[in-house]
Write a protein that holds these residues in place. Sequence first.
Motif, PDB file in Angstrom:
ATOM      1  N   LYS A  25      62.128 -10.779 -27.233  1.00 23.82           N
ATOM      2  CA  LYS A  25      61.329  -9.236 -27.126  1.00 23.82           C
ATOM      3  C   LYS A  25      61.892  -8.425 -28.400  1.00 23.82           C
ATOM      4  O   LYS A  25      63.215  -8.406 -28.711  1.00 23.82           O
ATOM      5  CB  LYS A  25      61.676  -8.628 -25.672  1.00 23.82           C
ATOM      6  N   LEU A  26      61.087  -7.936 -29.180  1.00 26.84           N
ATOM      7  CA  LEU A  26      61.383  -7.152 -30.246  1.00 26.84           C
ATOM      8  C   LEU A  26      60.911  -5.727 -30.070  1.00 26.84           C
ATOM      9  O   LEU A  26      59.732  -5.453 -29.398  1.00 26.84           O
ATOM     10  CB  LEU A  26      60.835  -7.784 -31.557  1.00 26.84           C
ATOM     11  N   PRO A  27      61.493  -4.638 -30.857  1.00 23.61           N
ATOM     12  CA  PRO A  27      61.032  -3.361 -30.391  1.00 23.61           C
ATOM     13  C   PRO A  27      60.160  -2.775 -31.117  1.00 23.61           C
ATOM     14  O   PRO A  27      59.530  -1.763 -30.649  1.00 23.61           O
ATOM     15  CB  PRO A  27      62.623  -2.731 -30.906  1.00 23.61           C
ATOM     16  N   LEU A  28      59.696  -3.447 -32.268  1.00 23.97           N
ATOM     17  CA  LEU A  28      58.533  -2.664 -33.050  1.00 23.97           C
ATOM     18  C   LEU A  28      57.264  -3.286 -32.546  1.00 23.97           C
ATOM     19  O   LEU A  28      57.179  -4.458 -32.448  1.00 23.97           O
ATOM     20  CB  LEU A  28      58.752  -3.052 -34.569  1.00 23.97           C
ATOM     21  N   ARG A  29      56.450  -2.236 -32.123  1.00 18.19           N
ATOM     22  CA  ARG A  29      55.008  -2.863 -31.458  1.00 18.19           C
ATOM     23  C   ARG A  29      54.061  -2.067 -32.292  1.00 18.19           C
ATOM     24  O   ARG A  29      54.025  -0.939 -33.179  1.00 18.19           O
ATOM     25  CB  ARG A  29      55.041  -2.390 -30.194  1.00 18.19           C
ATOM     26  N   ASP A  30      52.921  -2.838 -32.380  1.00 14.16           N
ATOM     27  CA  ASP A  30      51.659  -2.349 -33.020  1.00 14.16           C
ATOM     28  C   ASP A  30      50.730  -1.137 -31.954  1.00 14.16           C
ATOM     29  O   ASP A  30      49.981  -1.778 -31.087  1.00 14.16           O
ATOM     30  CB  ASP A  30      50.866  -3.524 -33.332  1.00 14.16           C
ATOM     31  N   GLY A  31      50.596  -0.057 -32.676  1.00 12.39           N
ATOM     32  CA  GLY A  31      50.152   0.986 -31.824  1.00 12.39           C
ATOM     33  C   GLY A  31      48.442   0.517 -31.657  1.00 12.39           C
ATOM     34  O   GLY A  31      47.818   0.927 -30.635  1.00 12.39           O
ATOM     35  N   ASP A  32      47.783   0.092 -32.569  1.00  8.76           N
ATOM     36  CA  ASP A  32      46.485  -0.528 -32.696  1.00  8.76           C
ATOM     37  C   ASP A  32      46.092  -1.357 -31.586  1.00  8.76           C
ATOM     38  O   ASP A  32      45.040  -1.512 -30.896  1.00  8.76           O
ATOM     39  CB  ASP A  32      45.968  -0.739 -34.004  1.00  8.76           C
ATOM     40  N   VAL A  33      46.932  -2.244 -31.334  1.00  8.02           N
ATOM     41  CA  VAL A  33      47.045  -3.308 -30.464  1.00  8.02           C
ATOM     42  C   VAL A  33      47.446  -2.833 -28.879  1.00  8.02           C
ATOM     43  O   VAL A  33      46.566  -3.083 -28.066  1.00  8.02           O
ATOM     44  CB  VAL A  33      47.823  -4.509 -30.714  1.00  8.02           C
ATOM     45  N   GLU A  34      48.564  -2.375 -28.934  1.00 11.16           N
ATOM     46  CA  GLU A  34      49.079  -2.054 -27.528  1.00 11.16           C
ATOM     47  C   GLU A  34      48.593  -0.606 -26.964  1.00 11.16           C
ATOM     48  O   GLU A  34      48.930  -0.704 -25.469  1.00 11.16           O
ATOM     49  CB  GLU A  34      50.602  -2.004 -27.535  1.00 11.16           C
ATOM     50  N   ALA A  70      47.215   5.252 -33.156  1.00 14.93           N
ATOM     51  CA  ALA A  70      46.092   4.658 -34.099  1.00 14.93           C
ATOM     52  C   ALA A  70      46.826   4.735 -35.731  1.00 14.93           C
ATOM     53  O   ALA A  70      47.391   5.708 -36.035  1.00 14.93           O
ATOM     54  CB  ALA A  70      44.724   5.345 -34.235  1.00 14.93           C
ATOM     55  N   GLY A  71      46.945   3.765 -36.384  1.00 12.87           N
ATOM     56  CA  GLY A  71      47.379   3.592 -37.588  1.00 12.87           C
ATOM     57  C   GLY A  71      48.929   3.615 -37.488  1.00 12.87           C
ATOM     58  O   GLY A  71      49.549   3.890 -38.696  1.00 12.87           O
ATOM     59  N   CYS A  72      49.568   3.186 -36.544  1.00 16.28           N
ATOM     60  CA  CYS A  72      50.993   3.356 -36.460  1.00 16.28           C
ATOM     61  C   CYS A  72      51.563   2.226 -35.700  1.00 16.28           C
ATOM     62  O   CYS A  72      50.933   1.574 -34.768  1.00 16.28           O
ATOM     63  CB  CYS A  72      51.311   4.663 -35.598  1.00 16.28           C
ATOM     64  N   PHE A  73      52.921   1.860 -35.899  1.00 15.11           N
ATOM     65  CA  PHE A  73      53.760   1.193 -35.214  1.00 15.11           C
ATOM     66  C   PHE A  73      54.489   1.934 -34.269  1.00 15.11           C
ATOM     67  O   PHE A  73      54.612   3.159 -34.584  1.00 15.11           O
ATOM     68  CB  PHE A  73      54.800   0.082 -36.128  1.00 15.11           C
ATOM     69  N   PHE A  74      55.080   1.531 -33.274  1.00 12.19           N
ATOM     70  CA  PHE A  74      55.854   2.473 -32.494  1.00 12.19           C
ATOM     71  C   PHE A  74      57.004   1.463 -31.609  1.00 12.19           C
ATOM     72  O   PHE A  74      57.038   0.428 -31.538  1.00 12.19           O
ATOM     73  CB  PHE A  74      55.184   3.240 -31.169  1.00 12.19           C
ATOM     74  N   LEU A 114      59.230   6.514 -31.185  1.00 14.57           N
ATOM     75  CA  LEU A 114      58.841   6.850 -32.724  1.00 14.57           C
ATOM     76  C   LEU A 114      57.707   6.253 -32.983  1.00 14.57           C
ATOM     77  O   LEU A 114      57.439   4.994 -32.958  1.00 14.57           O
ATOM     78  CB  LEU A 114      60.141   6.314 -33.375  1.00 14.57           C
ATOM     79  N   LEU A 115      57.035   6.963 -33.612  1.00 13.08           N
ATOM     80  CA  LEU A 115      55.416   6.378 -33.896  1.00 13.08           C
ATOM     81  C   LEU A 115      55.564   6.769 -35.752  1.00 13.08           C
ATOM     82  O   LEU A 115      55.963   7.736 -36.355  1.00 13.08           O
ATOM     83  CB  LEU A 115      54.395   7.663 -33.741  1.00 13.08           C
ATOM     84  N   ILE A 116      55.424   5.579 -36.243  1.00 12.96           N
ATOM     85  CA  ILE A 116      55.839   5.122 -37.828  1.00 12.96           C
ATOM     86  C   ILE A 116      54.437   4.724 -38.250  1.00 12.96           C
ATOM     87  O   ILE A 116      53.801   3.708 -37.904  1.00 12.96           O
ATOM     88  CB  ILE A 116      56.724   3.905 -37.755  1.00 12.96           C
ATOM     89  N   PRO A 117      54.126   5.517 -39.242  1.00 13.32           N
ATOM     90  CA  PRO A 117      52.630   5.266 -39.964  1.00 13.32           C
ATOM     91  C   PRO A 117      52.674   3.846 -40.417  1.00 13.32           C
ATOM     92  O   PRO A 117      53.681   3.401 -41.022  1.00 13.32           O
ATOM     93  CB  PRO A 117      52.630   6.469 -41.090  1.00 13.32           C
ATOM     94  N   LYS A 118      51.825   2.975 -40.219  1.00 16.33           N
ATOM     95  CA  LYS A 118      51.596   1.724 -41.030  1.00 16.33           C
ATOM     96  C   LYS A 118      51.551   1.711 -42.510  1.00 16.33           C
ATOM     97  O   LYS A 118      51.882   0.805 -42.988  1.00 16.33           O
ATOM     98  CB  LYS A 118      50.377   1.113 -40.631  1.00 16.33           C
ATOM     99  N   THR A 119      51.532   2.964 -43.124  1.00 15.28           N
ATOM    100  CA  THR A 119      51.495   3.167 -44.584  1.00 15.28           C
ATOM    101  C   THR A 119      52.877   3.096 -45.175  1.00 15.28           C
ATOM    102  O   THR A 119      52.988   3.168 -46.178  1.00 15.28           O
ATOM    103  CB  THR A 119      50.531   4.444 -44.744  1.00 15.28           C
ATOM    104  N   ASP A 120      53.772   3.448 -44.216  1.00 17.35           N
ATOM    105  CA  ASP A 120      55.059   3.643 -44.867  1.00 17.35           C
ATOM    106  C   ASP A 120      55.910   2.179 -44.845  1.00 17.35           C
ATOM    107  O   ASP A 120      56.632   2.006 -43.840  1.00 17.35           O
ATOM    108  CB  ASP A 120      56.013   4.644 -43.694  1.00 17.35           C
ATOM    109  N   THR A 121      55.424   1.448 -45.919  1.00 18.31           N
ATOM    110  CA  THR A 121      55.693   0.187 -46.094  1.00 18.31           C
ATOM    111  C   THR A 121      57.226   0.054 -46.337  1.00 18.31           C
ATOM    112  O   THR A 121      58.028  -0.866 -45.933  1.00 18.31           O
ATOM    113  CB  THR A 121      55.083  -0.552 -47.192  1.00 18.31           C
ATOM    114  N   VAL A 122      57.854   1.093 -46.811  1.00 17.68           N
ATOM    115  CA  VAL A 122      59.391   0.829 -47.352  1.00 17.68           C
ATOM    116  C   VAL A 122      60.016   1.090 -46.023  1.00 17.68           C
ATOM    117  O   VAL A 122      61.109   0.388 -45.715  1.00 17.68           O
ATOM    118  CB  VAL A 122      59.579   2.060 -48.169  1.00 17.68           C
ATOM    119  N   LEU A 123      59.958   1.957 -44.949  1.00 17.31           N
ATOM    120  CA  LEU A 123      60.658   2.135 -43.894  1.00 17.31           C
ATOM    121  C   LEU A 123      60.347   0.740 -43.092  1.00 17.31           C
ATOM    122  O   LEU A 123      61.272   0.162 -42.359  1.00 17.31           O
ATOM    123  CB  LEU A 123      60.054   3.166 -43.069  1.00 17.31           C
TER     124      LEU A 123
END
Length: 187
Positions: A86-95, A103-107, A48-57
């Motif tokens: 180990k946590l499931p939510l990862r930073d797409g800009d880093v990893e 880009a601009g997503c957590f996944f 799942l690619l989650i936009p970093k702008t979706d702060t509520v989610l």
Amino acid sequence: MAKSNPASANADAQSTKVVTSKVRFSYLHVFEPTAMGEEKDKKYSVSLLIPKTDTVLLDRLHKAIAAATEQGKTGKFGGKVPANLKLPLRDGDVERSDDPTYAGCFFMSASSKTKPGIVDANLQPIINETDIYSGCYGRASINFYPFNVNGSKGVACGLNHLQKLEDGEALGSRGKAEDDFSDDIMG
């Protein structure tokens, strides 16, 4: 002997369950289970690619992950949260900095040994495998749970169901036949 409290168990399950807002699906394997990486068990899965702008989610995800971590602390983690959890939510800009899709997503990856329910925007079952694919957008029903496997401790993401909301550019695609043959390449 203490009795279990069904209301409390249900509250714990609800605190670790999230139905996402619109996300993008990647690495979609929901019609046939697939073994990923070093895993031997075949599972149904999606990234799942989650936009970093979706702060509520993102806030809801962090709270559900924290609830699963707390469950692990009193259960699978032996009374304390390990430093290298180990946590499931990862930073797409880093990893995945070399992949513009992230880009601009957590996944995070969500998986299940049980086939997920798959519906369209009108809640009608999706039966045709080509109707849902890596790159389309939708919502996911997921749950977080603690794990302790061979000394590796963390929080994993379980896949319950998917809802496709809209089409998107296919990821990892070889393109469309009509695009390959639209120009007369034979001269």
